[in-house]
Structures are given as C-alpha cells and as structure tokens.
Motif scaffolding. Structure first.
Motif: not given
Length: 71
Positions: A6-8, A20-22, A57-65
């Motif tokens: 999976t790519y970020k 921003t996505g995966i 998890r990274w995508e969720d962190e990006q959304r939260d940011a």
C-alpha cells in the motif's frame, strides 16, 4: 511476512495538496484523480510502501491534522 503493498500519497497541483490518500496502484489512482479532481494534478508518493493497516492509520492521522482526504 507482512504484505507491504500500500502506497501513501498526496495528489497535488503545483505545491498545493488537493487530496491525501492510500492506494495499491499509484498510476490508476492518479488517473482517477485527474478525471475527478484536477486534470493537471499529479501524485507524490509519501514514504515507502507499507501495510494496509499502517497506511489506514496514516490516512486517519492526516485527516485529523486537517489535510484534505476522501470520505
């Protein structure tokens, strides 16, 4: 062995992050975003390929940011 397929990424126009996505296929996803968001946009891979769970998890962190992400 853990599957790191999976790519970020950031989909950008110039220096502005539009999305921003995966994904597991950067070329396909870039074409989809160009059709749906901005034909002049491009994908910039963020980091290395990772596991689907870590990418989510990274995508969720990006959304939260406050980064622009999908639904």
């Amino acid at each position: 062995m853990t599957n790191r397929d999976t790519y970020k990424y950031h989909f950008k126009r110039g220096n502005k992050i539009i999305h921003t996505g995966i994904t597991n296929d950067l070329e396909r996803r870039e074409q989809e975003h160009q059709r749906e968001l901005d034909r002049k946009g491009h994908i910039k891979q963020v980091g290395r390929r990772t596991t689907p769970d870590a990418a989510k998890r990274w995508e969720d962190e990006q959304r939260d940011a406050g980064k622009p992400t999908g639904p």
